[in-house]
Design a protein around this motif. Structure first.
Motif, PDB file in Angstrom:
ATOM      1  N   ARG A  33      -2.923 -25.230  14.305  1.00 11.26           N
ATOM      2  CA  ARG A  33      -2.917 -25.546  12.871  1.00 11.26           C
ATOM      3  C   ARG A  33      -2.339 -26.938  12.646  1.00 11.26           C
ATOM      4  NH1 ARG A  33      -5.421 -23.791   8.187  1.00 11.26           N
ATOM      5  NH2 ARG A  33      -4.108 -24.374   6.430  1.00 11.26           N
ATOM      6  N   LEU A  45       3.243 -24.368   6.989  1.00 10.74           N
ATOM      7  CA  LEU A  45       2.843 -23.496   8.088  1.00 10.74           C
ATOM      8  C   LEU A  45       3.268 -22.054   7.822  1.00 10.74           C
ATOM      9  CD1 LEU A  45       3.759 -25.924  10.982  1.00 10.74           C
ATOM     10  CD2 LEU A  45       1.447 -25.284  10.278  1.00 10.74           C
ATOM     11  N   TRP A  48       0.863 -20.637   5.336  1.00 12.09           N
ATOM     12  CA  TRP A  48      -0.416 -20.361   5.980  1.00 12.09           C
ATOM     13  C   TRP A  48      -0.369 -19.033   6.747  1.00 12.09           C
ATOM     14  CZ3 TRP A  48      -1.075 -20.678  11.460  1.00 12.09           C
ATOM     15  CH2 TRP A  48      -2.386 -20.445  11.885  1.00 12.09           C
TER      16      TRP A  48
END
Length: 71
Positions: A33, A45, A48
């Motif tokens: 990612r 992050l 996500w």
């Protein structure tokens, strides 16, 4: 006498059990990612992992913190 695991890694057994993937695989996903989104910060992050993988905040935060500390 064995030392008790502390910090982010203390979440790893429950992450593996709850989400069905080994920690190494989750870390690869986080690293991938970051390659796809080079400016992604810690909380992006975490967000996500929560949105795309249904991970709880504490688990996502621990996984990201540990992974980024290794980078």
């Amino acid at each position: 006498m064995t030392e008790k695991v502390q910090g982010p890694a203390s979440y790893f057994p429950s992450i593996e059990e709850k989400y069905g993937r080994p920690i190494a695989e989750w870390q690869e996903l986080v690293r991938a990612r970051r390659v796809e989104h080079p400016g992604a910060r810690h909380m992006e992050l975490v967000g996500w992992l929560k949105a795309e993988h249904g991970m709880g905040h504490g688990h996502a935060n621990a996984l990201v913190a540990h992974t980024l500390a290794q980078s």
